[in-house]
Motif scaffolding. Structure first.
Motif, PDB file in Angstrom:
ATOM      1  N   HIS A 147       1.653   7.259  -4.068  1.00  0.00           N
ATOM      2  CA  HIS A 147       1.650   7.549  -2.626  1.00  0.00           C
ATOM      3  C   HIS A 147       0.331   7.154  -1.990  1.00  0.00           C
ATOM      4  CE1 HIS A 147       0.942  10.104   0.928  1.00  0.00           C
ATOM      5  NE2 HIS A 147       2.214   9.893   1.180  1.00  0.00           N
ATOM      6  N   ASP A 148      -0.764   7.655  -2.534  1.00  0.00           N
ATOM      7  CA  ASP A 148      -2.068   7.348  -1.950  1.00  0.00           C
ATOM      8  C   ASP A 148      -2.382   5.859  -2.050  1.00  0.00           C
ATOM      9  OD1 ASP A 148      -2.304  10.015  -1.432  1.00  0.00           O
ATOM     10  OD2 ASP A 148      -3.634  10.451  -3.132  1.00  0.00           O
ATOM     11  N   ALA A 149      -1.953   5.234  -3.161  1.00  0.00           N
ATOM     12  CA  ALA A 149      -2.210   3.801  -3.330  1.00  0.00           C
ATOM     13  C   ALA A 149      -1.450   2.986  -2.291  1.00  0.00           C
ATOM     14  CB  ALA A 149      -1.819   3.361  -4.741  1.00  0.00           C
ATOM     15  N   MET A 150      -0.223   3.373  -2.004  1.00  0.00           N
ATOM     16  CA  MET A 150       0.561   2.628  -1.030  1.00  0.00           C
ATOM     17  C   MET A 150       0.068   2.868   0.402  1.00  0.00           C
ATOM     18  SD  MET A 150       2.575   0.743  -2.730  1.00  0.00           S
ATOM     19  CE  MET A 150       1.158   0.675  -3.867  1.00  0.00           C
ATOM     20  N   VAL A 151      -0.452   4.056   0.672  1.00  0.00           N
ATOM     21  CA  VAL A 151      -1.060   4.292   1.983  1.00  0.00           C
ATOM     22  C   VAL A 151      -2.282   3.400   2.160  1.00  0.00           C
ATOM     23  CG1 VAL A 151      -2.273   5.991   3.396  1.00  0.00           C
ATOM     24  CG2 VAL A 151      -0.200   6.649   2.183  1.00  0.00           C
ATOM     25  N   LYS A 152      -3.093   3.317   1.128  1.00  0.00           N
ATOM     26  CA  LYS A 152      -4.285   2.463   1.177  1.00  0.00           C
ATOM     27  C   LYS A 152      -3.901   0.992   1.255  1.00  0.00           C
ATOM     28  CE  LYS A 152      -8.551   1.452  -1.356  1.00  0.00           C
ATOM     29  NZ  LYS A 152      -9.345   1.758  -2.569  1.00  0.00           N
ATOM     30  N   PHE A 153      -2.855   0.617   0.521  1.00  0.00           N
ATOM     31  CA  PHE A 153      -2.401  -0.774   0.503  1.00  0.00           C
ATOM     32  C   PHE A 153      -1.793  -1.179   1.845  1.00  0.00           C
ATOM     33  CE2 PHE A 153       0.890  -3.970  -0.694  1.00  0.00           C
ATOM     34  CZ  PHE A 153       0.035  -4.956  -1.150  1.00  0.00           C
ATOM     35  N   GLY A 154      -1.220  -0.211   2.550  1.00  0.00           N
ATOM     36  CA  GLY A 154      -0.640  -0.483   3.856  1.00  0.00           C
ATOM     37  C   GLY A 154       0.866  -0.585   3.877  1.00  0.00           C
ATOM     38  N   SER A 155       1.505  -0.535   2.708  1.00  0.00           N
ATOM     39  CA  SER A 155       2.965  -0.691   2.675  1.00  0.00           C
ATOM     40  C   SER A 155       3.688   0.559   3.137  1.00  0.00           C
ATOM     41  CB  SER A 155       3.421  -1.049   1.254  1.00  0.00           C
ATOM     42  OG  SER A 155       3.079  -0.022   0.355  1.00  0.00           O
ATOM     43  N   MET A 156       3.030   1.723   3.098  1.00  0.00           N
ATOM     44  CA  MET A 156       3.688   2.952   3.530  1.00  0.00           C
ATOM     45  C   MET A 156       4.070   2.877   5.009  1.00  0.00           C
ATOM     46  SD  MET A 156       4.834   5.765   2.310  1.00  0.00           S
ATOM     47  CE  MET A 156       3.936   5.934   0.772  1.00  0.00           C
ATOM     48  N   THR A 157       3.212   2.278   5.807  1.00  0.00           N
ATOM     49  CA  THR A 157       3.528   2.118   7.227  1.00  0.00           C
ATOM     50  C   THR A 157       4.748   1.239   7.419  1.00  0.00           C
ATOM     51  OG1 THR A 157       1.159   2.257   7.675  1.00  0.00           O
ATOM     52  CG2 THR A 157       2.561   1.476   9.459  1.00  0.00           C
ATOM     53  N   THR A 452      -4.685  -8.680  -0.256  1.00  0.00           N
ATOM     54  CA  THR A 452      -4.896  -7.328  -0.802  1.00  0.00           C
ATOM     55  C   THR A 452      -4.065  -6.281  -0.090  1.00  0.00           C
ATOM     56  OG1 THR A 452      -6.788  -7.003   0.688  1.00  0.00           O
ATOM     57  CG2 THR A 452      -7.237  -7.867  -1.531  1.00  0.00           C
ATOM     58  N   GLY A 453      -3.120  -6.708   0.716  1.00  0.00           N
ATOM     59  CA  GLY A 453      -2.278  -5.731   1.392  1.00  0.00           C
ATOM     60  C   GLY A 453      -2.477  -5.768   2.890  1.00  0.00           C
ATOM     61  N   PRO A 454      -1.534  -5.181   3.629  1.00  0.00           N
ATOM     62  CA  PRO A 454      -1.611  -5.239   5.093  1.00  0.00           C
ATOM     63  C   PRO A 454      -2.746  -4.435   5.677  1.00  0.00           C
ATOM     64  CG  PRO A 454       0.205  -3.852   4.392  1.00  0.00           C
ATOM     65  CD  PRO A 454      -0.316  -4.509   3.165  1.00  0.00           C
ATOM     66  N   GLY A 455      -3.142  -3.358   4.991  1.00  0.00           N
ATOM     67  CA  GLY A 455      -4.200  -2.517   5.544  1.00  0.00           C
ATOM     68  C   GLY A 455      -3.719  -1.753   6.756  1.00  0.00           C
ATOM     69  N   PRO A 456      -4.571  -0.972   7.367  1.00  0.00           N
ATOM     70  CA  PRO A 456      -4.160  -0.196   8.553  1.00  0.00           C
ATOM     71  C   PRO A 456      -3.855  -1.096   9.728  1.00  0.00           C
ATOM     72  CG  PRO A 456      -6.527  -0.035   8.221  1.00  0.00           C
ATOM     73  CD  PRO A 456      -5.981  -0.738   7.016  1.00  0.00           C
ATOM     74  N   TRP A 457      -2.908  -0.676  10.548  1.00  0.00           N
ATOM     75  CA  TRP A 457      -2.531  -1.442  11.728  1.00  0.00           C
ATOM     76  C   TRP A 457      -3.505  -1.173  12.865  1.00  0.00           C
ATOM     77  CZ3 TRP A 457       3.489  -1.403  12.583  1.00  0.00           C
ATOM     78  CH2 TRP A 457       4.076  -2.082  11.524  1.00  0.00           C
ATOM     79  N   THR A 458      -4.030  -2.244  13.434  1.00  0.00           N
ATOM     80  CA  THR A 458      -4.919  -2.121  14.589  1.00  0.00           C
ATOM     81  C   THR A 458      -4.578  -3.218  15.580  1.00  0.00           C
ATOM     82  OG1 THR A 458      -6.628  -3.563  13.677  1.00  0.00           O
ATOM     83  CG2 THR A 458      -6.791  -1.222  13.148  1.00  0.00           C
ATOM     84  N   ALA A 459      -5.019  -3.036  16.793  1.00  0.00           N
ATOM     85  CA  ALA A 459      -4.804  -4.053  17.819  1.00  0.00           C
ATOM     86  C   ALA A 459      -6.049  -4.912  18.015  1.00  0.00           C
ATOM     87  CB  ALA A 459      -4.421  -3.384  19.142  1.00  0.00           C
ATOM     88  N   THR A 460      -7.003  -4.771  17.108  1.00  0.00           N
ATOM     89  CA  THR A 460      -8.273  -5.476  17.274  1.00  0.00           C
ATOM     90  C   THR A 460      -8.084  -6.989  17.238  1.00  0.00           C
ATOM     91  OG1 THR A 460      -9.368  -3.623  16.208  1.00  0.00           O
ATOM     92  CG2 THR A 460     -10.603  -5.687  16.385  1.00  0.00           C
ATOM     93  N   SER A 461      -7.298  -7.460  16.240  1.00  0.00           N
ATOM     94  CA  SER A 461      -7.158  -8.910  16.094  1.00  0.00           C
ATOM     95  C   SER A 461      -6.457  -9.524  17.300  1.00  0.00           C
ATOM     96  CB  SER A 461      -6.370  -9.219  14.817  1.00  0.00           C
ATOM     97  OG  SER A 461      -5.088  -8.605  14.878  1.00  0.00           O
ATOM     98  N   MET A 462      -5.416  -8.851  17.800  1.00  0.00           N
ATOM     99  CA  MET A 462      -4.701  -9.385  18.956  1.00  0.00           C
ATOM    100  C   MET A 462      -5.593  -9.381  20.191  1.00  0.00           C
ATOM    101  SD  MET A 462      -1.032  -8.204  20.517  1.00  0.00           S
ATOM    102  CE  MET A 462      -0.235  -8.648  18.987  1.00  0.00           C
TER     103      MET A 462
END
Length: 476
Positions: A147-157, A452-462
């Motif tokens: 669970h924690d690994a997938m949250v960090k990886f970004g796939s949980m979102t 390395t995974g999607p990571g947290p979603w942010t609007a910074t790049s857009m």
């Protein structure tokens, strides 16, 4: 004497409270005073509605002469009458009496959903502990760490987004069922793979699913508790070394969601009979209204019910237009990575093309799209005047020559293919955009090297891209 006295004081206080709240005598739960003497009857109405009596009940909820029947699964408690007519009524399992306070249909829907999830979760936990893993370094973790690994990886979102999308259809199915717009029963999503044809076999499979789901809910809670307390893989107390298996698990092998519930009154008739028409594409929802005369009406696809409030012709016009644009867009999105027009900067990631395209080209594209949009309707742009006369939604007299000489059936089939392909293209284009946002790169390869995974979603790049594009265009 001292201990019994203390217990009696608590018991007497509870007895007075129960009598005041329920208005019944002992044992209070599931019982009300009978009209004939002091015996207890199980005729309490459920919170939502009183279920109609069945012509040939398999299990009588009222015991002749005694006034009520004791539960088979919890023999020291009476049976809740709200269970009458539902699969598993003979077990009489509702020790807390929830079905007397909450609509039994909602309770059974939730029970089946949790049971199905826990059956999958139990198999998934054990399979992971036995060594099965999804390829990729990020997935090489223990079950407890997953669970924690997938949250960090970004796939949980990502998982929550897609599960929420599927849950939306479940919500619609429940609402339509509760409002009486369909004869759907709780837990039935129209999946009939490996489902028995005879009524007795269907009932037995539904009963097995219900009981296995209940067992799985208990099993999964026990597995999670034992895994955390011992820190070991399944079977937790075994000392055998953990091994990994490279074989992929067979998904769906012999498993089925058989629909769960069927009212007992329907067991005397064909299960396939439907008192209300259902959607052909979404059998757990009622057949949509106002689609008559439109291509694809037989599919009955309008889960949100837009056609009940908005002109169906206008909706079909928008659907066809978006479908056509997305069919072209999917081809362009794919080609962007390999083809570059003269004067344009090579941009493998199609999402970045809007920032790298020459300002003149973007302006020309917007002007051309606006001109086509306004000129196609001759100035009639609202749903009030767009379809004056006999104009058919989506018909711009473009490419009509391909339909000449074809029969009505062939023309209908071609229009249906366009509609279906357009719907598929809208989903495909959304998936392509989603992929490039997640990997922050082009469409191929699907998983870039070193990702390395999607990571947290942010609007910074857009936002950064918009600012960068604005600065570039300002300089020009």
């Amino acid at each position: 004497e001292l201990k019994n006295g203390r217990l009696a004081m608590i018991a007497f206080g509870g007895a007075i409270t129960q009598a005041a709240l329920t208005g019944n005598g002992f044992p209070w739960l599931f019982a009300q005073r009978s009209n004939c003497g002091a015996s207890l009857a199980s005729g309490v109405r459920p919170a939502s509605k009183q279920f109609t009596a069945r012509s040939s009940p398999a299990v009588a909820m009222r015991a002749e002469g005694s006034g009520y029947k004791m539960s088979k699964s919890v023999p020291f408690l009476p049976v809740s009458p709200a269970l009458e007519g539902y699969v598993g009524e003979e077990d009489g399992f509702d020790p807390m009496g929830f079905s007397l306070a909450i609509d039994i249909r909602w309770l059974r829907e939730a029970e089946l959903k949790h049971g199905r999830v826990c059956m999958l979760a139990t198999v998934g936990w054990i399979a992971t502990d036995l060594g099965m893993r999804v390829p990729g370094e990020a997935f090489q973790v223990s079950t407890i760490q997953a669970h924690d690994a997938m949250v960090k990886f970004g796939s949980m979102t990502q998982m929550l987004c897609w599960i929420g999308y599927a849950e939306l259809f479940g919500y619609l199915a429940i609402i339509k069922m509760m409002e009486g717009e369909t004869d759907r029963v709780p837990g039935d999503f129209g999946l009939r793979w490996l489902y028995p044809k005879d009524e007795q076999g269907q009932y037995e499979m539904q009963m097995k699913e219900l009981r296995n789901g209940r067992l799985a809910m208990l099993a999964f809670s026990g597995i999670a508790t034992a895994g955390v307390l011992t820190g070991k893989p399944w079977p937790f107390f075994a000392m055998r070394p953990e091994t990994r298996c490279s074989a992929a698990p067979a998904l769906g092998g012999g498993a089925t969601l058989c629909g769960g519930l069927q009212q007992q009154g329907a067991r005397g008739t064909s299960v396939a009979a439907r008192a209300l028409e259902r959607s052909a594409s979404l059998p757990f929802l009622p057949k949509p209204k106002n689609l008559e005369g439109l291509v694809g009406e037989e599919q009955g696809f309008d889960p949100i019910g837009f056609a009940e409030d908005v002109d169906p012709k206008w909706l079909r016009e928008a659907e066809l237009k978006h479908g056509r644009v997305c069919m072209v867009a999917t081809v362009g999105f794919f080609s962007q990575q390999y083809i570059t027009f003269p004067g344009f900067e090579p941009t493998p990631d199609a999402l970045q093309a809007v920032y790298t395209a020459p300002p003149g080209a973007m302006a020309a594209l917007l002007f051309l799209a606006g001109y086509i949009e306004s000129a196609s309707y001759g100035g009639k742009l609202t749903m009030l005047d767009m379809f004056e006369g006999d104009r058919v939604p989506g018909d711009f007299n473009f490419g009509a020559g391909f339909l000449k000489g074809k029969s009505d059936k062939e023309v209908y089939d071609m229009k249906l293919k366009e509609l279906n392909n357009g719907r598929l293209a809208m989903l495909a284009f959304a998936g392509m955009v989603h992929h490039n946002i997640v990997v922050k790169g082009p469409l191929f390869p699907l998983f870039p090297d070193g990702w390395t995974g999607p990571g947290p979603w942010t609007a910074t790049s857009m936002q950064g891209g918009i600012n960068e594009a604005g600065g570039m265009w300002g300089n020009v």
